[in-house]
Structure formats: structure tokens, C-alpha cells
Design a protein around this motif. Sequence first.
Motif, PDB file in Angstrom:
ATOM      1  N   VAL A  53       0.853  -1.126  -0.082  1.00  0.00           N
ATOM      2  CA  VAL A  53      -0.042  -0.013   0.175  1.00  0.00           C
ATOM      3  C   VAL A  53       0.913   1.185  -0.080  1.00  0.00           C
ATOM      4  O   VAL A  53       1.809   1.337   0.619  1.00  0.00           O
ATOM      5  CB  VAL A  53      -0.951   0.052   1.228  1.00  0.00           C
ATOM      6  CG1 VAL A  53      -1.941   1.345   1.368  1.00  0.00           C
ATOM      7  CG2 VAL A  53      -1.975  -0.983   1.097  1.00  0.00           C
ATOM      8  N   SER A  54       0.666   2.090  -0.954  1.00  0.00           N
ATOM      9  CA  SER A  54       1.359   3.231  -0.768  1.00  0.00           C
ATOM     10  C   SER A  54       1.344   4.069   0.604  1.00  0.00           C
ATOM     11  O   SER A  54       0.358   4.435   0.967  1.00  0.00           O
ATOM     12  CB  SER A  54       0.829   4.274  -1.965  1.00  0.00           C
ATOM     13  OG  SER A  54       0.944   3.918  -3.140  1.00  0.00           O
ATOM     14  N   ASP A  94      -5.014 -10.936   5.134  1.00  0.00           N
ATOM     15  CA  ASP A  94      -5.911 -11.081   5.882  1.00  0.00           C
ATOM     16  C   ASP A  94      -6.508  -9.550   5.877  1.00  0.00           C
ATOM     17  O   ASP A  94      -7.813  -9.197   6.323  1.00  0.00           O
ATOM     18  CB  ASP A  94      -6.178 -11.645   7.212  1.00  0.00           C
ATOM     19  CG  ASP A  94      -4.996 -11.096   8.082  1.00  0.00           C
ATOM     20  OD1 ASP A  94      -4.466 -10.141   7.787  1.00  0.00           O
ATOM     21  OD2 ASP A  94      -4.669 -11.605   9.236  1.00  0.00           O
ATOM     22  N   GLU A  95      -5.799  -8.557   5.566  1.00  0.00           N
ATOM     23  CA  GLU A  95      -6.135  -7.054   5.545  1.00  0.00           C
ATOM     24  C   GLU A  95      -6.796  -6.707   4.223  1.00  0.00           C
ATOM     25  O   GLU A  95      -7.012  -5.438   4.077  1.00  0.00           O
ATOM     26  CB  GLU A  95      -5.021  -6.169   6.119  1.00  0.00           C
ATOM     27  CG  GLU A  95      -4.679  -6.561   7.343  1.00  0.00           C
ATOM     28  CD  GLU A  95      -3.300  -5.661   7.722  1.00  0.00           C
ATOM     29  OE1 GLU A  95      -3.086  -5.361   8.763  1.00  0.00           O
ATOM     30  OE2 GLU A  95      -2.620  -5.568   6.721  1.00  0.00           O
TER      31      GLU A  95
END
Length: 290
Positions: free
Chosen positions: A51-52, A60-61
Motif C-alpha cells: 500500500v502506498s 487478511d487485511e
Amino acid sequence: MSARAYWQGQIKLALVSIPVEIYPATKSGPAISFRQIHEPTGKPIHYDKVVSGVGPVDRDEIFKGYEISRGNYVLLEQDEIESVKIESRKTLDLVQFVDADAIDVLYYEKPYFVLPADDLAEEAYAVLRDALRQTKKVGLGQLSVRGREQLVSLKPCGRGLVLEVLRYADEVTKAQSYFRGLPGEEADPDMLDLAVSIIDKRTAPFKPEEFHDRYVDALHRLIEKKKKAKGKRIIEDVDDEPAGRKAGNVIDLMAALKKSAGAGKSATSKTVDPKGAKSRKATPAKRKSA
């Protein structure tokens, strides 16, 4: 049967049910896949979920999101997606029949062979096949497979039946949106006669085994050369563009058609009408309107 059945169930025609098995009629071509390799070490490159501004994240996220506006998403959990899947049914109802040529070629997506599931089903299977052939109709229905519902057609093919998955209307772009701006005038009659004669000369039975993906064949040859060269760089020779095909050249369509049809060696030679009409000069004069 060595292949695994794509679907097993019953084709239902009114009160008649025919147990069948459906098998893929096509397979993937000889495509070549590549991996990205880190050249200094010779090891494959892997991809991480990142994720930036955050970096790598745990699986799981990760949720599935549908973008409703720029940067705004509705998040869906896997069990929520599973809850709306169509329940797989073991019956294909033929709810409508249409003329065999009524379905535009753009709607056809993928074919499958349909076989009777056992000896007891063969008689009803043959009746349905021959009825479709005699009426020159195609059966339509919706098949539930793996949580989705597919629009399908059923038609005779030799001794058997072929089921073809069809695209839904919203999956097909209307041809008018592309062809609307094209000129509507009819082609020049003399040029049309020449084009028809070329088509007639080159008409032959379709033999798909005579056609090959030349790009894939060339890749295989290149890979074999690289193996023998033991890692050395190989530059393949590229043929120059054929004369007369350079961009920007204006093509004399009538002359090109005549040359293709083998009609005359000069601009003043005469052309024989394929339909047996008298010879006409190479440069057609405009016909006077009656």
C-alpha cells in the motif's frame, strides 16, 4: 472419456429430460509465457502486496472493493460475494428456439461438445438433434455454472450437439457505433467484378491445420537458438519492408486489383469480365444514367 466434464445434468425440452455431459470443444493454443528475471542473479522477481505510504500488508487485511466514485470504494467480504452467487442447477431448460442464422457472430463466445450421459439417453438425444436439424433452429437457455448464469445456444453438429456460450447484450458493442461514419455508396462495378474474380480463384475448403501462429513458431526457434548459444545474445535478421508497401504511397486500386487478378500487364491492357461480358478498357468510364 479422458477430459473432465465442464457440466453434468439434464437438458429439458418441455416434459422430456435428457441426461448429458458437456466437454470443452477448444483448448489453449501453444502460447509462450515469460517470467521477469533479475539478470545479475538469474532469479525470478516476485511481487508483494503493498500500500502506498504503508508498505507490505497481510493477506487478511485485503478486501475486494468496487469503486463508486474516484477514490471511494464499497468494500465486500468474500462470504458476502459468495452469498449472491447463483445456485448451480443440474437442468438446462430450452426456453426458446430461433433460426440458426438469427444470432449474430459477435455473440458467440465458446463452444462445448454435448454427449448423452448413458445409453438410455441416446434415443432422446438423437430425437432432439434431428429435430433441431430438420427445423433449422437453435435452442436457447441459461446454464448455471460456478455461481454464474450463462446464456447458451444448442445446435446439431454432425452426429452430436454443440452448446455455445453466448455473450449478453451489454457485453457486445453495436457495429453501428463503428460503421456509421463509413460511406454508403456502392463499389465501382468494374472493381467489384475484379475483386469477385480474385475471391473465386482463391476459394478452397477450410483446412485449419494449414494455419499456424508464426509469432509463436518464431519464438520457439529463438529459444532453441538461445539454448544452443548458451546465453549469448542473438539478434534476429528482420526482412525489409516489401517494395511498394511504404507508408504514404498512393495505391492505384484498379491497377492493384488487375494485377491480383492477373488481368493485363499494362495500364492500357484490357480486362475480361469474369461473367463472360465483353472486354473493357482498364480505366473504366463512368456509366451514363438511364
